[in-house]
Design a protein around this motif. Structure first.
Motif, short mmCIF file in Angstrom:
data_model
loop_
_atom_site.label_atom_id
_atom_site.label_comp_id
_atom_site.label_asym_id
_atom_site.label_seq_id
_atom_site.Cartn_x
_atom_site.Cartn_y
_atom_site.Cartn_z
N SER A 138 0.83 -1.22 0.00
CA SER A 138 0.00 0.00 0.00
C SER A 138 0.86 1.26 0.00
O SER A 138 0.39 2.33 -0.41
CB SER A 138 -0.96 0.00 1.19
N SER A 139 2.12 1.17 0.43
CA SER A 139 2.99 2.36 0.50
C SER A 139 3.21 3.00 -0.87
O SER A 139 3.58 4.19 -0.94
CB SER A 139 4.34 2.00 1.11
N ILE A 141 1.12 4.00 -2.86
CA ILE A 141 0.16 5.11 -3.01
C ILE A 141 0.80 6.42 -2.53
O ILE A 141 0.57 7.48 -3.11
CB ILE A 141 -1.14 4.80 -2.22
N GLU A 142 1.63 6.32 -1.50
CA GLU A 142 2.28 7.52 -0.94
C GLU A 142 3.25 8.13 -1.94
O GLU A 142 3.69 9.27 -1.79
CB GLU A 142 3.01 7.16 0.36
N PRO A 147 -4.87 4.88 -5.94
CA PRO A 147 -5.48 3.82 -5.10
C PRO A 147 -6.26 2.79 -5.92
O PRO A 147 -6.27 1.61 -5.58
CB PRO A 147 -6.41 4.61 -4.16
N MET A 150 -4.47 -0.46 -7.22
CA MET A 150 -3.88 -1.42 -6.29
C MET A 150 -4.33 -2.86 -6.55
O MET A 150 -3.55 -3.79 -6.38
CB MET A 150 -4.17 -1.02 -4.84
N ASP A 151 -5.57 -3.03 -7.00
CA ASP A 151 -6.03 -4.40 -7.31
C ASP A 151 -5.16 -5.01 -8.40
O ASP A 151 -4.79 -6.18 -8.35
CB ASP A 151 -7.49 -4.39 -7.78
N ARG A 154 -1.68 -5.89 -6.97
CA ARG A 154 -1.71 -7.13 -6.17
C ARG A 154 -1.94 -8.35 -7.07
O ARG A 154 -1.37 -9.41 -6.83
CB ARG A 154 -2.77 -7.02 -5.07
N THR A 164 1.16 -10.87 -1.21
CA THR A 164 1.35 -9.44 -0.91
C THR A 164 0.94 -9.15 0.53
O THR A 164 -0.02 -9.74 1.06
CB THR A 164 0.50 -8.56 -1.84
N ASP A 166 0.93 -5.61 3.47
CA ASP A 166 1.06 -4.15 3.53
C ASP A 166 2.11 -3.72 4.55
O ASP A 166 2.45 -2.54 4.61
CB ASP A 166 -0.31 -3.52 3.74
#
Ligand SMILES: N[C@@H](CCC(=O)N[C@@H](CS)C(=O)NCC(=O)O)C(=O)O
Ligand SMILES: [Zn+2]
Ligand SMILES: [Zn+2]
Length: 191
Positions: A138-139, A141-142, A147, A150-151, A154, A164, A166
């Motif tokens: 998830s990082s 995204i930063e 967002p 992300m699917d 993964r 995967t 987080d």
């Protein structure tokens, strides 16, 4: 456009060799490359999506593994190394000219102290342990990944057989919590 994870994944994962005993890593400079020599294969090799680990250009993830720090020596152009962030837990030693991270070292009390963090794509040898999982997914995204992508990210890992997470894998999270518990005075029999 499909997410581009990292060359060691996008070019097809090469299985490591149990008998492999290390090799040299080089930075990306055209001349006077920083060279480090590893007298060991890596362990816990994994994709890391965090903002601090070095990623080759165009890659969403870093691939990083650990080696005992005693197995690491700087064998050329040590004077080009600088620590990216002296306050970070992992002191990442980067080439000041090309920016590549050669090794990350922990000096403070920490469950992974004694292990250095390295990127095996900086070697031209085969036999390094293949990536085992993806962490800090998830990082990304930063760092600007959408967002909604992300699917797909993964799914890309799943397609190449990598789980995967987080943060880190259960094995590594358990190691960290075991260390924390012991610090707090808890004693476990038969570890
Ligand atoms: N979401 C944060 C996560 C950073 C983070 O915690 N990275 C992990 C994985 S490498 C870590 O252990 N960092 C310690 C350090 O960078 O010193 C980011 O992307 O910057
Ligand atoms: Zn360099
Ligand atoms: Zn990281």
């Amino acid at each position: 456009m499909a997410p581009y994870i990292h060359p060691l994944i996008e070019n097809g994962i090469t299985q490591g060799s149990d008998s492999f005993s290390g090799g040299k890593l080089h930075c990306h400079c055209a001349s006077n490359q920083v060279e480090i020599t590893l007298n060991s294969n890596v362990a816990h090799n994994h994709a890391c999506g965090c903002s601090k680990c070095w990623k080759p250009s165009g890659s969403l993830f870093s691939i990083v593994g650990v080696v005992p720090r005693d197995a690491v020596s700087v064998t050329a152009n040590a004077s080009k190394l600088r620590i990216v962030d002296k306050e970070a837990t992992i002191q990442r030693n980067a080439c000041k000219d090309c920016g590549v991270h050669l090794f990350g070292r922990i000096e403070k009390d920490h469950p992974f102290k004694g292990l250095d963090f390295v990127h095996v794509e900086l070697s031209d040898k085969k036999g390094w342990q293949e990536p085992q999982f993806a962490g800090f997914v998830s990082s990304i995204i930063e760092q600007g990944s959408h967002p909604k992508e992300m699917d797909e990210v993964r799914a890309r890992f799943k397609a190449v057989g990598l789980q995967t997470y987080d943060v880190l894998s259960p094995v590594l999270m358990d190691l960290i919590s075991t260390f924390t518990a012991q610090k707090a005075g808890i004693r476990f029999a038969n570890l």
